[in-house]
Design a protein around this motif. Structure first.
Motif, short mmCIF file in Angstrom:
data_model
loop_
_atom_site.label_atom_id
_atom_site.label_comp_id
_atom_site.label_asym_id
_atom_site.label_seq_id
_atom_site.Cartn_x
_atom_site.Cartn_y
_atom_site.Cartn_z
N TRP A 24 40.59 48.24 42.36
CA TRP A 24 41.28 47.68 40.91
C TRP A 24 40.10 46.64 40.39
O TRP A 24 39.90 46.71 39.38
N SER A 25 39.54 45.81 41.25
CA SER A 25 38.72 44.77 40.92
C SER A 25 37.43 45.49 40.15
O SER A 25 36.75 44.89 39.28
N SER A 28 37.64 46.77 36.87
CA SER A 28 38.20 45.67 35.98
C SER A 28 39.34 46.03 35.30
O SER A 28 39.62 45.74 34.05
N LEU A 31 45.51 43.17 36.79
CA LEU A 31 45.88 42.89 37.89
C LEU A 31 47.36 42.63 37.66
O LEU A 31 47.92 41.35 37.63
N ASP A 57 36.85 41.49 39.24
CA ASP A 57 37.88 41.86 38.49
C ASP A 57 37.47 41.29 36.85
O ASP A 57 37.55 41.72 35.93
N GLN A 58 37.40 39.79 36.82
CA GLN A 58 37.36 39.17 35.69
C GLN A 58 36.07 38.87 34.92
O GLN A 58 35.76 37.93 34.08
#
Length: 166
Positions: A24-25, A28, A31, A57-58
């Motif tokens: 998932w990270s 991107s 979450l 992710d960020q």
């Protein structure tokens, strides 16, 4: 509909939770958790709160990882390994990216994984400082021609960030 993170649900192992959070990270993706924070099994909160993984992710570039390698047959068990690579900051002055690399093992047993950095597109001649994001530790400095080796747990992930050197 936005997919939800199932980390924290007791139906998955810690290794499987790390896989989902890593992928998932790398993508991107938002979450968004789907569990009751008051009832998480031990270890799951540490996964959800890992600052290094959240930073992937960020990352301000917001570039989604791409799958660069598949070993085995992912449609038929027992063995399949997938490698995702995400360009990210810092970007050094010659336009070379740093990268997150997630190696996912879909087998139920651990497997050693080795790759030459340049085979994944990591070609900075000055090399990269490599950090194991789940351990939160620098594991070494590697040049594009170097071979990186890790052991990936069954249904687990090895997630690193290769920060480009000047």
């Amino acid at each position: 509909m936005t997919p939800l993170i199932v980390v924290g649900n007791s139906d998955i192992t810690l290794d499987q939770a790390r896989v989902q959070m890593s992928v998932w990270s790398s993508w991107s993706a938002p979450l968004i958790m789907s569990n009751d924070l008051r009832a998480m099994p031990p270890g799951h909160a540490d996964i959800l709160l890992n600052k290094y993984v959240i930073a992937v992710d960020q990352d301000p570039l917001g570039i989604m990882a791409r799958m660069v390698n598949v070993t085995g047959n992912c449609n038929v068990y027992p063995w399949c390994q997938m490698t995702f690579v995400k360009p990210m900051t810092p970007v050094i002055k010659n336009g070379t990216y740093s990268y997150a690399v997630a190696i996912v093992n879909r087998d139920t047993t651990a497997h050693p994984v080795s790759f030459m950095l340049s085979n994944l597109g990591l070609t900075n001649p000055s090399g990269y400082n490599v950090m194991d994001l789940w351990a939160g530790k620098i594991v070494g400095t590697y040049k594009p021609s170097d071979t990186y080796t890790a052991n990936v747990n069954g249904t687990g992930v090895h997630f690193i960030k290769a920060t480009a050197l000047q």
